[in-house]
Scaffold this motif. Structure first.
Motif, PDB file in Angstrom:
ATOM      1  N   LEU A  23      -9.601  -5.233 -10.976  1.00 16.15           N
ATOM      2  CA  LEU A  23     -10.656  -6.124 -11.450  1.00 16.15           C
ATOM      3  C   LEU A  23     -11.966  -5.861 -10.715  1.00 16.15           C
ATOM      4  CD1 LEU A  23     -11.332  -8.410 -13.388  1.00 16.15           C
ATOM      5  CD2 LEU A  23     -10.560 -10.037 -11.651  1.00 16.15           C
ATOM      6  N   PHE A  24     -11.912  -5.835  -9.379  1.00 15.94           N
ATOM      7  CA  PHE A  24     -13.081  -5.509  -8.555  1.00 15.94           C
ATOM      8  C   PHE A  24     -12.705  -4.357  -7.633  1.00 15.94           C
ATOM      9  CE2 PHE A  24     -13.552 -10.049  -9.483  1.00 15.94           C
ATOM     10  CZ  PHE A  24     -14.831 -10.082 -10.013  1.00 15.94           C
ATOM     11  N   ASN A  25     -13.553  -3.343  -7.562  1.00 16.76           N
ATOM     12  CA  ASN A  25     -13.286  -2.239  -6.649  1.00 16.76           C
ATOM     13  C   ASN A  25     -13.206  -2.751  -5.210  1.00 16.76           C
ATOM     14  OD1 ASN A  25     -13.268  -0.325  -8.682  1.00 16.76           O
ATOM     15  ND2 ASN A  25     -15.441   0.191  -8.444  1.00 16.76           N
ATOM     16  N   PRO A  26     -12.349  -2.138  -4.379  1.00 21.01           N
ATOM     17  CA  PRO A  26     -12.274  -2.577  -2.979  1.00 21.01           C
ATOM     18  C   PRO A  26     -13.587  -2.306  -2.259  1.00 21.01           C
ATOM     19  CG  PRO A  26     -11.043  -0.541  -3.310  1.00 21.01           C
ATOM     20  CD  PRO A  26     -11.424  -1.026  -4.673  1.00 21.01           C
ATOM     21  N   THR A  27     -13.894  -3.145  -1.290  1.00 22.44           N
ATOM     22  CA  THR A  27     -15.108  -2.940  -0.499  1.00 22.44           C
ATOM     23  C   THR A  27     -14.911  -1.847   0.548  1.00 22.44           C
ATOM     24  OG1 THR A  27     -14.438  -4.692   1.030  1.00 22.44           O
ATOM     25  CG2 THR A  27     -15.847  -5.322  -0.814  1.00 22.44           C
ATOM     26  N   ASP A  28     -13.651  -1.596   0.924  1.00 22.20           N
ATOM     27  CA  ASP A  28     -13.332  -0.530   1.867  1.00 22.20           C
ATOM     28  C   ASP A  28     -11.839  -0.242   1.771  1.00 22.20           C
ATOM     29  OD1 ASP A  28     -11.794  -2.071   4.108  1.00 22.20           O
ATOM     30  OD2 ASP A  28     -13.610  -3.260   3.765  1.00 22.20           O
ATOM     31  N   TYR A  29     -11.449   0.906   2.318  1.00 18.30           N
ATOM     32  CA  TYR A  29     -10.025   1.208   2.424  1.00 18.30           C
ATOM     33  C   TYR A  29      -9.789   2.027   3.683  1.00 18.30           C
ATOM     34  CZ  TYR A  29     -11.297   5.696   0.162  1.00 18.30           C
ATOM     35  OH  TYR A  29     -11.868   6.896  -0.164  1.00 18.30           O
ATOM     36  N   THR A  30      -8.539   2.052   4.131  1.00 12.69           N
ATOM     37  CA  THR A  30      -8.170   2.748   5.361  1.00 12.69           C
ATOM     38  C   THR A  30      -7.022   3.702   5.070  1.00 12.69           C
ATOM     39  OG1 THR A  30      -8.788   0.822   6.692  1.00 12.69           O
ATOM     40  CG2 THR A  30      -7.373   2.460   7.740  1.00 12.69           C
ATOM     41  N   ILE A  31      -7.118   4.930   5.583  1.00 14.00           N
ATOM     42  CA  ILE A  31      -6.026   5.885   5.487  1.00 14.00           C
ATOM     43  C   ILE A  31      -5.512   6.150   6.906  1.00 14.00           C
ATOM     44  CG2 ILE A  31      -5.326   8.219   4.821  1.00 14.00           C
ATOM     45  CD1 ILE A  31      -7.433   8.164   2.653  1.00 14.00           C
ATOM     46  N   GLU A  32      -4.232   5.881   7.103  1.00 12.38           N
ATOM     47  CA  GLU A  32      -3.627   5.995   8.432  1.00 12.38           C
ATOM     48  C   GLU A  32      -2.517   7.038   8.398  1.00 12.38           C
ATOM     49  OE1 GLU A  32      -1.266   3.157  11.682  1.00 12.38           O
ATOM     50  OE2 GLU A  32      -1.860   2.388   9.725  1.00 12.38           O
ATOM     51  N   SER A  61      -4.462   1.747   2.861  1.00 19.06           N
ATOM     52  CA  SER A  61      -4.475   0.286   2.904  1.00 19.06           C
ATOM     53  C   SER A  61      -5.798  -0.244   2.374  1.00 19.06           C
ATOM     54  CB  SER A  61      -4.268  -0.218   4.342  1.00 19.06           C
ATOM     55  OG  SER A  61      -3.080   0.300   4.893  1.00 19.06           O
ATOM     56  N   MET A  62      -5.709  -1.332   1.636  1.00 22.73           N
ATOM     57  CA  MET A  62      -6.923  -1.950   1.101  1.00 22.73           C
ATOM     58  C   MET A  62      -6.651  -3.394   0.718  1.00 22.73           C
ATOM     59  SD  MET A  62      -7.038  -0.287  -2.720  1.00 22.73           S
ATOM     60  CE  MET A  62      -6.920   1.349  -2.014  1.00 22.73           C
ATOM     61  N   GLU A  63      -7.733  -4.095   0.423  1.00 19.95           N
ATOM     62  CA  GLU A  63      -7.623  -5.465  -0.070  1.00 19.95           C
ATOM     63  C   GLU A  63      -8.318  -5.545  -1.424  1.00 19.95           C
ATOM     64  OE1 GLU A  63      -9.066  -9.836   1.446  1.00 19.95           O
ATOM     65  OE2 GLU A  63      -7.865  -8.610   2.807  1.00 19.95           O
ATOM     66  N   LEU A  64      -7.591  -6.050  -2.410  1.00 23.08           N
ATOM     67  CA  LEU A  64      -8.130  -6.202  -3.754  1.00 23.08           C
ATOM     68  C   LEU A  64      -8.430  -7.678  -4.009  1.00 23.08           C
ATOM     69  CD1 LEU A  64      -5.771  -3.819  -5.755  1.00 23.08           C
ATOM     70  CD2 LEU A  64      -8.015  -3.312  -4.766  1.00 23.08           C
ATOM     71  N   PHE A  65      -9.529  -7.915  -4.697  1.00 26.04           N
ATOM     72  CA  PHE A  65      -9.993  -9.285  -4.946  1.00 26.04           C
ATOM     73  C   PHE A  65      -9.884  -9.593  -6.437  1.00 26.04           C
ATOM     74  CE2 PHE A  65     -13.509 -12.359  -5.649  1.00 26.04           C
ATOM     75  CZ  PHE A  65     -13.048 -13.372  -4.822  1.00 26.04           C
ATOM     76  N   LEU A  66      -9.314 -10.749  -6.742  1.00 23.59           N
ATOM     77  CA  LEU A  66      -9.160 -11.205  -8.125  1.00 23.59           C
ATOM     78  C   LEU A  66      -9.797 -12.575  -8.275  1.00 23.59           C
ATOM     79  CD1 LEU A  66      -5.369 -10.321  -8.521  1.00 23.59           C
ATOM     80  CD2 LEU A  66      -7.315  -8.892  -9.135  1.00 23.59           C
ATOM     81  N   ASP A  67     -10.585 -12.760  -9.347  1.00 27.11           N
ATOM     82  CA  ASP A  67     -11.315 -14.014  -9.484  1.00 27.11           C
ATOM     83  C   ASP A  67     -11.546 -14.314 -10.969  1.00 27.11           C
ATOM     84  OD1 ASP A  67     -14.141 -15.404  -7.652  1.00 27.11           O
ATOM     85  OD2 ASP A  67     -13.043 -16.182  -9.384  1.00 27.11           O
ATOM     86  N   SER A 138      -3.448  -7.775  -0.227  1.00 28.08           N
ATOM     87  CA  SER A 138      -3.463  -6.707   0.787  1.00 28.08           C
ATOM     88  C   SER A 138      -2.338  -5.746   0.441  1.00 28.08           C
ATOM     89  CB  SER A 138      -3.258  -7.292   2.186  1.00 28.08           C
ATOM     90  OG  SER A 138      -4.333  -8.131   2.543  1.00 28.08           O
ATOM     91  N   ILE A 139      -2.682  -4.490   0.151  1.00 25.21           N
ATOM     92  CA  ILE A 139      -1.708  -3.523  -0.343  1.00 25.21           C
ATOM     93  C   ILE A 139      -1.666  -2.305   0.569  1.00 25.21           C
ATOM     94  CG2 ILE A 139      -0.992  -2.109  -2.310  1.00 25.21           C
ATOM     95  CD1 ILE A 139      -2.498  -3.907  -4.153  1.00 25.21           C
TER      96      ILE A 139
END
Length: 223
Positions: A23-32, A61-67, A138-139
């Motif tokens: 729905l909304f692109n993530p604001t940031d993501y992390t690759i570990e 890892s990232m956080e997706l926002f749904l609204d 959080s995925i």
């Protein structure tokens, strides 16, 4: 320039080919990325020997926002509750492959094939009837690679072929086993192959045979 939406494509299982639009692109993501090591304690040394075991898979890892309030569902569009359930369904066992499906997170030039290792669902806002209208997910995507892909760059040397090594000053069977097998505890394999009753009966300049590691089914290479 048009905004490119991130998607989660289902790669395997009964729903292979389906695409879930974020729905909304993530604001940031992390690759570990991490590696696995084993430590072996040797009497008389000031610290343990550390042996590399294998590399771990990358984790995205990232956080997706749904609204629903800022992007209210219209005819044919899914609500926050439906979108959360759809994404959470990717953790369920697929009947066709008896495991959760393999997915691919795609956003611009990023294409990450993975399984969803963990998902945390947090509901933030509700309608008067208690139906969630805002949520964050959080995925953790854990990289998935097939065996042929993992073997693309095969190791050039392993512990499954006999070798001859010379003992150098300060060397021991423990250190030799650590170098050759990545496990100092396997010094007995070298001692038996060279008829050594005492592992300390080696001096600088001696040549020793480093045997292959074997099990009942045949050679077992170790690195």
């Amino acid at each position: 320039m048009a905004l490119e939406k991130a998607t989660i494509d289902i790669v395997s299982g009964s729903k292979a080919g389906n695409r879930i639009a974020v729905l909304f692109n993530p604001t940031d993501y992390t690759i570990e990325r991490s590696n696995s090591y084993k430590t072996t304690s040797i009497p008389g040394l000031s610290g343990p020997l550390i042996h590399f075991i294998n590399g771990e898979a990358d984790v995205l890892s990232m956080e997706l926002f749904l609204d629903d309030y800022t992007d209210a569902p219209k005819a044919g569009r899914k609500s926050v509750r439906e979108r959360v359930d759809e994404l959470a369904g990717l953790l369920e066992i697929d009947n066709d492959q008896h495991a959760p499906p393999i997915v691919r997170f795609v956003w611009g030039k990023l294409s990450f094939t993975a399984i969803i290792e963990k998902m945390t669902r947090k509901f933030l806002l509700f309608q008067p009837d208690g139906v969630p209208s805002r949520a964050s997910l959080s995925i953790n995507f854990k990289e998935y690679r097939t065996l042929p892909a993992l073997l693309t760059n095969p190791r050039l040397q392993s512990g499954d072929k006999s070798k001859r090594r010379v003992i150098v000053a300060g060397d021991s069977l423990w250190l030799l086993a650590s170098r050759e097998y990545h496990d100092a505890a396997l010094w007995r394999e070298i001692a038996e192959a060279n008829d050594l009753d005492d592992p300390r009966d080696v001096v600088a300049g001696d040549w020793v045979l480093v045997p292959p590691l074997e099990n009942a089914d045949g050679p077992l290479g170790r690195l």
